[in-house]
Design an enzyme around this catalytic site. Structure first.
Site, short mmCIF file in Angstrom:
data_model
loop_
_atom_site.label_atom_id
_atom_site.label_comp_id
_atom_site.label_asym_id
_atom_site.label_seq_id
_atom_site.Cartn_x
_atom_site.Cartn_y
_atom_site.Cartn_z
CG LEU A 49 17.55 54.84 1.65
CD1 LEU A 49 18.46 53.83 1.01
CD2 LEU A 49 16.29 54.43 0.73
N GLY A 50 16.78 55.90 5.95
CA GLY A 50 16.90 55.43 7.38
C GLY A 50 18.03 56.15 8.12
N GLY A 52 20.33 55.90 12.19
CA GLY A 52 20.79 55.23 13.23
C GLY A 52 21.57 56.16 14.11
CG PHE A 54 25.26 55.23 11.65
CD1 PHE A 54 24.96 55.87 10.08
CD2 PHE A 54 24.41 54.25 11.81
CE1 PHE A 54 24.00 55.66 9.46
CE2 PHE A 54 23.42 53.84 10.91
CZ PHE A 54 23.33 54.74 9.66
N GLY A 55 24.01 58.36 11.89
CA GLY A 55 23.68 59.25 11.27
C GLY A 55 22.51 58.73 10.13
CB VAL A 57 21.16 54.94 5.09
CG1 VAL A 57 21.30 54.25 3.89
CG2 VAL A 57 22.00 54.24 6.09
CE LYS A 72 27.32 53.47 8.47
NZ LYS A 72 27.96 52.21 8.95
CG ASP A 159 26.67 43.96 15.30
OD1 ASP A 159 26.03 43.19 16.14
OD2 ASP A 159 26.24 45.21 14.92
#
Length: 367
Positions: A49-50, A52, A54-55, A57, A72, A159
């Site tokens: 799905l995407g 970032g 962090f890693g 999804v 995630k 955030d």
């Protein structure tokens, strides 16, 4: 083809053909349509799905139940401790009944091939994407969105931004939203002076100046989001801390001396002379400043032209103008410079904009 999203991460169009293909993913130790295992469940990986910092999804189907979830996957070992911190916050929120507070449902955590995974319910799209695919929200739509965030759980998100507020189902439940991404969340006692939290456009004066912080920083971010939902663009769009402070100073007035005196970063942006602070000019600041300002002052909202329903009566227009004035009053209280004076969640819930008491008996024939 619609953009696939989850947790604010956009799937690039080049990935639109990954379904039904065995595509090696360079940042994951798995392939599309392979199986991921936890101690209690088998997942079939359906779609990336995407991504970032962090890693990744990943959309997965639980083989035992057929349920679609989102994983995630933390790919960066340096982010592992942050992921564990997020898990601890999610465990605490779940114990407090997170779903009652419009927080994404976290189901499980586990390690797969050395990488840490967090399982969440799969949501639809974030508010930023919602604004891209439709007109800005009306005040009647903004009201319930705000209302869903005003229950305190004793944790500061740190955030809040449109990307971290998800619509559960933009077709069936267009105003049902949930907060995601608790990677920066802290208890109030853990907020230390000088710590950089919040995304730039939603960062409050006390964080920018290095002042002491509390849960009021989330209220500031929510106030910025509320105006953005009405305008369709950000209230503040500074490229750095200086330009953010300049826009805030211009739109909302001079920052209080008590805030400036106690900020450990104040002297980076302000100069003190004769016991009075003034914002430095561009030549005195090392960082770039683009001077962009979407509004000159908050009260300009009262003169802005917003999309109105077709065939409005005069009474409808007066009612909408009255609602707009009350909305600006609420946002102004959420964007007060002093965190001590800034509206608290309980006060926001009692405000006329939320209770709609400003309509009582005034516009009997308005929809």
């Amino acid at each position: 083809m619609p953009v696939k999203t989850w947790l604010g991460k956009v799937l690039p169009s080049s990935h639109s053909s990954v379904r039904n293909q065995r595509m090696e993913c360079s940042t994951l130790p798995v392939t599309v349509e392979c199986q991921i295992s936890s101690p209690t469940c088998e997942y079939k990986m359906e779609e990336v799905l995407g991504a970032g910092s962090f890693g990744e999804v990943v959309q997965c189907r639980k083989l035992s139940s057929g349920e679609t979830v989102a994983l995630k996957v933390i790919k960066d070992s340096s982010k592992m401790e942050e992921a564990k911190d997020e898990e601890r916050v999610l465990i605490e929120l779940k114990a407090r009944g997170s779903d009652r507070y419009n927080i994404v449902n976290w189901n499980d955590s586990f390690t797969f091939q050395g990488q840490f995974c967090l399982e969440f319910e799969k949501l639809d799209m974030n508010l930023h994407q919602l604004l891209k695919c439709r007109l800005p929200l009306s005040l009647m739509e903004i009201r319930p969105v705000l209302q869903q965030f005003l229950k305190s759980v004793g944790i500061v998100h740190c955030d809040l931004k449109p990307d971290n507020i998800m619509v559960v189902d933009h077709l069936q439940l267009p105003l049902k939203v949930k907060v995601i991404d608790f990677g920066l969340a802290l208890h109030t006692s853990e907020l230390s002076r000088g710590t950089t939290v919040q995304s730039m456009w939603y960062r409050c004066p006390e964080v920018l100046l290095g002042h002491e912080c509390n849960e009021a920083i989330d209220v500031w971010s929510l106030g910025c989001i509320a105006v953005e939902l009405l305008l369709g663009h950000s209230l503040f769009d500074g490229c750095d801390e200086y330009s953010m402070l300049s826009q805030i100073n211009t739109m909302l007035g001079k920052l209080p001396a008590s805030l400036l005196n106690a900020g450990i970063f104040t002297s980076c942006f302000f100069r003190k002379k004769a016991k009075k602070w003034r914002l430095k000019n561009r030549a005195e600041i090392i960082t770039a400043y683009d001077g962009t300002q979407p509004l000159n002052k908050l009260s300009d909202l009262l003169e802005a032209r917003f999309v109105r329903p077709i065939n409005c009566t005069d009474e409808d227009r007066r009612a909408m103008q009255c609602d707009l004035e009350i909305f600006v009053d609420l946002v102004a209280s959420m964007l007060l410079m002093s965190p001590q004076k800034r509206a608290r969640p309980c006060q926001i819930l009692e405000h006329k904009f939320i209770s709609m008491s400003h309509f009582d008996g005034k516009f009997p024939n308005s929809a």
